[in-house]
Design an enzyme around this catalytic site. Structure first.
Site, mmCIF file in Angstrom:
data_model
loop_
_atom_site.group_PDB
_atom_site.id
_atom_site.type_symbol
_atom_site.label_atom_id
_atom_site.label_comp_id
_atom_site.label_asym_id
_atom_site.label_seq_id
_atom_site.Cartn_x
_atom_site.Cartn_y
_atom_site.Cartn_z
ATOM 1 N N GLU A 437 16.917 13.365 -8.092
ATOM 2 C CA GLU A 437 16.251 12.964 -6.838
ATOM 3 C C GLU A 437 14.836 12.454 -7.083
ATOM 4 O OE1 GLU A 437 17.298 12.182 -4.173
ATOM 5 O OE2 GLU A 437 19.293 12.968 -4.556
HETATM 6 C C1 LIG Z 1 22.797 16.650 -13.423
HETATM 7 C C2 LIG Z 1 22.349 15.349 -12.846
HETATM 8 C C3 LIG Z 1 22.773 14.967 -11.588
HETATM 9 C C4 LIG Z 1 22.395 13.739 -11.058
HETATM 10 N N1 LIG Z 1 22.905 13.329 -9.850
HETATM 11 C C5 LIG Z 1 22.715 12.040 -9.445
HETATM 12 C C6 LIG Z 1 23.405 11.516 -8.312
HETATM 13 O O1 LIG Z 1 24.159 12.214 -7.638
HETATM 14 N N2 LIG Z 1 23.238 10.205 -8.002
HETATM 15 C C7 LIG Z 1 22.427 9.383 -8.737
HETATM 16 O O2 LIG Z 1 22.331 8.206 -8.410
HETATM 17 N N3 LIG Z 1 21.745 9.855 -9.804
HETATM 18 C C8 LIG Z 1 21.869 11.160 -10.180
HETATM 19 N N4 LIG Z 1 21.200 11.642 -11.282
HETATM 20 C C9 LIG Z 1 20.278 10.775 -11.982
HETATM 21 C C10 LIG Z 1 18.821 11.196 -11.803
HETATM 22 O O3 LIG Z 1 18.388 10.907 -10.509
HETATM 23 C C11 LIG Z 1 18.003 10.484 -12.908
HETATM 24 O O4 LIG Z 1 18.337 11.117 -14.138
HETATM 25 C C12 LIG Z 1 16.527 10.551 -12.638
HETATM 26 O O5 LIG Z 1 16.183 9.774 -11.522
HETATM 27 C C13 LIG Z 1 15.715 10.069 -13.843
HETATM 28 O O6 LIG Z 1 16.192 8.866 -14.364
HETATM 29 P P1 LIG Z 1 16.470 8.750 -15.922
HETATM 30 O O7 LIG Z 1 17.348 9.889 -16.321
HETATM 31 O O8 LIG Z 1 16.950 7.391 -16.219
HETATM 32 O O9 LIG Z 1 15.075 8.984 -16.619
HETATM 33 P P2 LIG Z 1 13.965 7.865 -16.849
HETATM 34 O O10 LIG Z 1 13.769 7.070 -15.628
HETATM 35 O O11 LIG Z 1 14.255 7.168 -18.112
HETATM 36 O O12 LIG Z 1 12.670 8.785 -17.037
HETATM 37 C C14 LIG Z 1 12.330 9.433 -18.274
HETATM 38 C C15 LIG Z 1 10.923 10.016 -18.136
HETATM 39 O O13 LIG Z 1 9.981 8.965 -17.896
HETATM 40 C C16 LIG Z 1 9.266 9.191 -16.710
HETATM 41 N N5 LIG Z 1 9.036 7.917 -16.017
HETATM 42 C C17 LIG Z 1 9.924 6.909 -15.824
HETATM 43 N N6 LIG Z 1 9.354 5.916 -15.154
HETATM 44 C C18 LIG Z 1 8.088 6.289 -14.890
HETATM 45 C C19 LIG Z 1 6.982 5.684 -14.227
HETATM 46 N N7 LIG Z 1 7.075 4.500 -13.647
HETATM 47 N N8 LIG Z 1 5.816 6.371 -14.160
HETATM 48 C C20 LIG Z 1 5.708 7.599 -14.693
HETATM 49 N N9 LIG Z 1 6.711 8.217 -15.332
HETATM 50 C C21 LIG Z 1 7.879 7.572 -15.429
HETATM 51 C C22 LIG Z 1 10.116 10.135 -15.871
HETATM 52 O O14 LIG Z 1 9.335 10.912 -14.989
HETATM 53 C C23 LIG Z 1 10.773 10.988 -16.965
HETATM 54 O O15 LIG Z 1 9.919 12.029 -17.331
HETATM 55 C C24 LIG Z 1 21.529 12.896 -11.800
HETATM 56 C C25 LIG Z 1 21.064 13.290 -13.065
HETATM 57 C C26 LIG Z 1 21.486 14.485 -13.604
HETATM 58 C C27 LIG Z 1 21.032 14.853 -14.988
#
Ligand SMILES: Cc1cc2nc3c(=O)[nH]c(=O)nc-3n(C[C@H](O)[C@H](O)[C@H](O)COP(=O)(O)OP(=O)(O)OC[C@H]3O[C@@H](n4cnc5c(N)ncnc54)[C@H](O)[C@@H]3O)c2cc1C
Length: 591
Positions: A437
């Site tokens: 989220e």
């Molecule tokens: C168990 C689980 C359930 C989930 N359920 C859903 C779901 O139902 N539907 C759905 O659509 N998604 C879902 N997700 C996805 C989840 O919302 C994403 O994993 C999350 O938004 C982070 O994206 P990412 O994993 O690509 O990390 P990234 O975006 O790659 O982020 C990696 C790190 O970089 C930081 N970061 C990235 N961009 C920035 C920025 N611009 N400024 C500062 N910091 C930044 C982040 O804070 C984080 O610490 C789920 C994930 C998991 C693990």
């Protein structure tokens, strides 16, 4: 091991003392309800949490979900609990009566949800996402779509999911690549979504996926994203479930916690393209998804609260039972609750849980006012407050939940590290909360960027003024003097950091990002302290006078928060205003 017992006294106290219920019940939409009915519903919800959901928490953890054929199968206990959950109509608590909901104030739903999330977080993700999907369809769907889908979803017969994430599109949704091609009265959706919570299961008749996708001629970036409703089963003319749509879960993830909740890789349109229906306008899908995301953000904050409460209950019961060492005034070996440091750890848990509860209930009260008041300026003020606090209520309790579930393990000593006690599961399950989220970093950017700087600090100023206005009342009662001075110092720090942000933010492109998480945590600590002070004031004004032990316990807990937690505001303030250089000067190759 102690099972979860809903903390009803504190919940009901907060519903009445801090959520603004008295005002909310004056609204026409809630004419059928009074505070006693709300108490009864929350009590019943709590019973369901304790009797039905709490016992399935460990089976859910120990029995991983799996894909069988083209369907996801979860632990059998979840299917049985879900049948009861929907039979009791729990999903429809705050859904509009127009769609067969009970139409109760949102505060009822959030308090009920606290108990369910605490009892079994991985199970509750399924109804929580359905509620969010209901909110998005209700706000942005066509009248026909609402009539067809909402009653089925509100009854629990059909579940809802949220499909945003793709391998290259996590925090940054501007690069979503799933495609939607117009095809008569619908669209054909093709693409892969990852990490989709409860992307599939076998215990609802249908699954309603809300999916972000891009039209062939869509502009680049977030202005080219549209929102689609993609049902697992296409509907017959009479609204019953017909053929399988071209969408399924190809696999489920193996993960650190929330094992009972399937986290799915979803394939849309492997063959002819899955049939999807537009929700809202073309290229304006992010606004629709934001309705669902804001709903889920508060829901996830409440997950942080719920799991912290469960961890606290387990730790408290262990501390009352485990004997170790000697303590002043205790004959023989003492139970560890007599040791000052164990008491400190329990109070760090209890006081922050109560602050998070008060702040979350207050914020949901604002949501009720924003949606249901017929006074325009009251609605506008509540909307601004709700928008400001939503990222705080998502990120601060979920960050605090990391600390509190870890302290829960610490209180158990070595027993916390072995799985039998259940303390370790709380810590594992809580770990996702600051990630999904929108990570804490993303919430904090929203907070400092959209909610403070773009607003030129107006909503923050109104909040600060309102917090300051409590000062005179607190200083008027000597029992509240320490609480009052801690709050006024915290409010000053929030005011000073906000002023720094408004001044430095426009001058340096890295200033806001460098300050953001510290700013958000500062706001969380201070808003929590403000709500605890309001709770203390309510006690000194006679609330809970029929329960002196609860009343004096509340005052001592608020005092602990003032003396042990509010000082964190100073540290967050100082780090927030340290300036971008302190985090940007180290070169990439120096890390
Ligand atoms: C168990 C689980 C359930 C989930 N359920 C859903 C779901 O139902 N539907 C759905 O659509 N998604 C879902 N997700 C996805 C989840 O919302 C994403 O994993 C999350 O938004 C982070 O994206 P990412 O994993 O690509 O990390 P990234 O975006 O790659 O982020 C990696 C790190 O970089 C930081 N970061 C990235 N961009 C920035 C920025 N611009 N400024 C500062 N910091 C930044 C982040 O804070 C984080 O610490 C789920 C994930 C998991 C693990």
């Amino acid at each position: 091991m102690t099972d979860y017992i809903p903390p009803l006294k504190d919940m009901l106290f907060n519903i009445r003392a801090v959520s603004g219920l008295e005002r909310i019940l004056e609204f026409e939409n809630f004419a059928d309800f009074d505070a006693d009915v709300i108490d009864q519903v929350v009590e019943e919800a709590g019973k369901f949490a304790a009797d039905v959901l709490s016992p399935i928490n460990i089976p859910g953890d120990r029995t991983p979900c799996k894909v069988v054929g083209k369907e996801v199968v979860t632990v059998p206990e979840f299917a049985a609990a879900y049948a009861q959950f929907s039979e009791n109509g729990w999903l429809s608590l705050d859904v509009s009566p127009e769609y067969d909901g009970m139409g109760m104030p949102g505060i009822t739903g959030i308090a009920a949800s606290e108990t369910w999330q605490a009892a079994c977080l991985s199970f509750m993700l399924c109804p929580m996402l359905t509620s969010g999907a209901i909110a998005a369809i209700e706000a942005h769907g066509t009248p026909e779509m609402k009539k067809t889908y909402l009653p089925k979803m509100a009854s629990g017969a059909w579940a809802g999911t949220m499909n945003l994430t793709e391998p290259q599109a996590g925090s940054d949704l501007s690069v979503v690549a799933t495609r939607a091609v117009p095809d008569g009265d619908h669209y054909r959706i093709t693409g892969t979504k990852i990490y989709i919570t409860w992307g599939d299961q076998t215990f609802t008749e249908n699954v309603v996926h809300l999916v972000l996708a891009r039209l062939p001629d869509a502009p680049q970036g977030v202005r080219g994203i549209s929102l689609f409703l993609v049902p697992k089963y296409l509907l017959n003319d009479d609204g019953s479930c017909g053929e399988l749509n071209d969408v399924y879960a190809t696999s489920v993830e193996h993960k650190l916690g929330i094992h009972g909740s399937p986290t799915c890789v979803m394939s849309f349109g492997e063959n002819a393209g899955s049939v999807g229906y537009l929700v809202g306008e073309e290229n304006k899908g992010l606004a629709g998804m934001f309705t669902m995301m804001n709903h889920a953000r508060i829901g996830v904050g409440v997950q942080g609260l719920g799991i912290s409460e469960r961890a606290y209950q387990l730790a408290r019961s262990y501390a009352l039972d485990r004997k170790q060492g000697r303590a002043p005034g205790v004959k023989g070996t003492a139970t560890i609750i007599h040791h000052p440091d164990v008491r400190r750890m329990l109070l760090v848990m209890k006081s922050q849980i109560e602050a998070m509860r008060a702040a979350a209930y207050y914020t949901v009260g604002m949501q009720d006012i924003a949606h249901h008041s017929n006074n325009e300026s009251e609605r506008a003020a509540a909307s601004a407050r709700l928008a400001l606090l939503t990222p705080v209520i998502k990120a601060w309790p979920t960050e605090v939940a990391q600390e509190l579930t870890s302290i829960g393990v610490q209180i158990h000593g070595g027993m916390g590290f072995v799985e039998e006690t259940g303390a370790a599961q709380h810590m594992r399950d809580a770990r996702i909360l600051t990630i999904y989220e929108g990570t804490t970093g993303i919430q904090a950017l929203d907070f400092v960027g959209r909610k403070i700087m773009s607003d030129e600090g107006r909503a923050m100023k109104a909040l600060i003024e309102e917090m300051k206005s409590l000062d005179a009342e607190l200083r008027g009662d000597e029992r509240l003097a320490e609480i009052g001075s801690a709050l006024s110092e915290g409010v000053q720090q929030l005011e000073s950091a906000s002023a720094w942000l408004l001044e430095q933010g426009p001058l340096d492109p890295n200033a806001a990002g460098s300050a953001s998480v510290n700013m958000l945590m500062l706001a969380g600590v201070v808003v929590g302290g403000w709500q605890m002070a309001r709770a203390a004031l309510a006690i000194t004004n006679g609330a809970a006078s029929d329960d002196p032990s609860f009343a004096s316990g509340k005052l001592l807990t608020v005092q602990f928060y003032a003396l042990h937690i509010m000082p964190k505001a100073r540290a967050y303030h100082d780090a927030a205003i340290a300036g971008a250089g302190s985090v940007m000067d180290l070169k990439e190759d120096q890390f």
